[in-house]
Design a protein around this motif. Structure first.
Motif, PDB file in Angstrom:
ATOM      1  N   GLY A   1      18.220  20.501 -37.060  1.00 39.23           N
ATOM      2  CA  GLY A   1      18.439  21.541 -36.068  1.00 39.23           C
ATOM      3  C   GLY A   1      19.340  21.139 -34.925  1.00 39.23           C
ATOM      4  N   ASP A   2      19.627  19.840 -34.770  1.00 34.75           N
ATOM      5  CA  ASP A   2      20.591  19.409 -33.754  1.00 34.75           C
ATOM      6  C   ASP A   2      21.969  19.963 -34.094  1.00 34.75           C
ATOM      7  N   GLU A   3      22.829  20.046 -33.068  1.00 31.84           N
ATOM      8  CA  GLU A   3      24.140  20.658 -33.253  1.00 31.84           C
ATOM      9  C   GLU A   3      25.268  19.703 -32.863  1.00 31.84           C
ATOM     10  N   ILE A   4      26.291  19.683 -33.692  1.00 33.23           N
ATOM     11  CA  ILE A   4      27.561  19.055 -33.364  1.00 33.23           C
ATOM     12  C   ILE A   4      28.536  20.182 -33.079  1.00 33.23           C
ATOM     13  N   LEU A   5      29.121  20.193 -31.896  1.00 32.18           N
ATOM     14  CA  LEU A   5      30.016  21.270 -31.492  1.00 32.18           C
ATOM     15  C   LEU A   5      31.468  20.844 -31.657  1.00 32.18           C
ATOM     16  N   VAL A   6      32.272  21.696 -32.285  1.00 30.40           N
ATOM     17  CA  VAL A   6      33.709  21.506 -32.412  1.00 30.40           C
ATOM     18  C   VAL A   6      34.375  22.792 -31.933  1.00 30.40           C
ATOM     19  N   THR A   7      35.699  22.783 -31.826  1.00 30.04           N
ATOM     20  CA  THR A   7      36.430  24.019 -31.554  1.00 30.04           C
ATOM     21  C   THR A   7      37.167  24.440 -32.819  1.00 30.04           C
TER      22      THR A   7
END
Length: 390
Positions: free
Chosen positions: A95-101
């Motif tokens: 459920g953790d998130e890695i954020l990219v654009t």
């Protein structure tokens, strides 16, 4: 172009993809290779390799404002991104998130996806507009995409397809330390005034073979002091259990020797720095100013030819810039548009045309370096008008 080995029969407007290495640097690289082959055992095992590697590290650290203890060489920025994500996998939870654009380089987004899948985490995407009018649109889009489960942000210093200098320092100040920031600075060193330590990010990786003009296969990863003990290369080797090399701190022990390879690209980065510095009377600041001005002038020529507005403010442009093109059916290519081949084959111009963000939309990206002149962009503009019928 006597300082470069570029084919004089081709107009090279794509320094951004693979760089270009001055002839003097390639000569220095060959000298290193010959030195190695005189006695490989002596070179690698009796201290010469480590001594030369430390000298190269010192030069790069000074150039980018980093401390030597936190800087290691990798083959490219993608390898640096992979090392960080692989190292973070044990700390990620389902459920953790890695954020990219949506401007992130595809290879690095893939690295995030694979590491997230191993940990049961997910990759989320911040939609950054392009064209845009102000860098705050970038900050607003990224910050709005951060949630309580966001653990790390992967962000470009300079975007690849769209050629934007992003406000990374502001994002780092907004998000660290709650959200770790990994800066993909593949294009930054040598193109813009870039100081690693002042950014404050947890991790910074960048290529030396683009705007620093080293031989291909040279890049670095820098890690902030509080993050260093948990970072390992994607290839584990002798340093993991204290084997050779065992000096220089944790990062050096892990990354300096990951098996036999050709280290000549790394060892000749200082030659690249001094060679390009000597090409302008004001050194590297002069080089950066010249290539930025040429890029801006080239972009204005294309904007005029295409009868469009500038897609981004000038202060978000370094030495690469992209302009939107009329939409086209790009079903035959997932990344590169057929127009790229037409410009190369019919006009002798090497310049990338990307499908971005998705078919049928596309952008053309120009680059500028010291071997480019204003007339190069006039020629490209004329070729575009001929191909597009604008």
């Amino acid at each position: 172009m006597t300082a470069w080995l570029l084919d004089p029969g081709v107009l090279h407007l794509n320094h951004g993809s693979f760089g270009a290495t001055p002839a003097a640097v390639l000569e220095a690289q060959q000298g290193i290779r010959e030195r190695i082959e005189l006695n490989p055992t002596r070179f690698f095992l009796e201290g010469e390799y480590q001594e030369r590697l430390d000298q190269a590290r010192r030069a790069v650290a000074h150039f980018v404002g980093a401390d030597e203890a936190g800087l290691v060489f990798v083959t490219n920025a993608t390898a640096g991104v992979n090392a960080v994500f692989r190292s973070l996998e044990p700390s990620l939870e389902p459920g953790d998130e890695i954020l990219v654009t949506d401007h992130e380089y595809n290879a690095c987004t893939n690295a995030a996806i694979v590491s997230a899948s191993r940990a049961g985490a997910v990759v989320t995407t911040a939609a950054v507009p392009f064209p845009l009018e102000h860098e705050r649109e970038v900050v607003d889009a990224v910050v709005a995409a951060v949630t309580e489960r966001t653990r790390i942000l992967l962000i470009d210093a300079v975007t690849s397809a769209t050629g934007l200098v992003l406000p990374v320092a502001e994002l780092v100040a907004r998000l660290e330390p709650d959200v770790r920031v990994l800066v993909d600075a593949a294009h930054a060193p040598g193109m813009i005034d870039f100081d690693v330590s002042r950014l404050g990010a947890s991790y910074v990786t960048a290529n030396c073979h683009k705007w620093m003009c080293s031989a291909k296969g040279a890049a670095f990863l820098w890690v902030r002091p509080d993050r260093r003990d948990d970072v390992y290369p994607a290839v584990i080797s002798h340093g993991y259990n204290g084997g050779w090399p065992s000096e220089g701190g944790h990062l050096h022990a892990q990354f300096d020797w990951t098996g036999t390879h050709d280290p000549s690209a790394w060892l000749t980065v200082p030659d690249a720095l001094t060679t390009v510095e000597a090409m302008h009377p004001d050194g590297w600041p002069g080089v950066r100013n010249v290539i930025r001005e040429r890029c801006l002038q080239g972009r204005e020529r294309l904007v005029e030819a295409l009868s469009i507005e500038s897609p981004a403010p000038g202060d978000m442009i370094g030495a690469i810039a992209s302009v939107p093109l009329p939409p086209a059916d790009n079903s035959g290519s997932a990344i590169f548009d057929p127009l790229m081949g037409a410009l190369r084959d019919r006009h002798g111009i090497e310049v990338p045309v990307f499908t971005w963000p998705a078919p049928p939309e596309r952008v053309l990206r120009i680059s500028a370096h010291l071997y480019n002149q204003q007339g190069d962009y006039d020629r490209l503009a004329e070729a575009l008008v001929a191909e597009l019928g604008t």
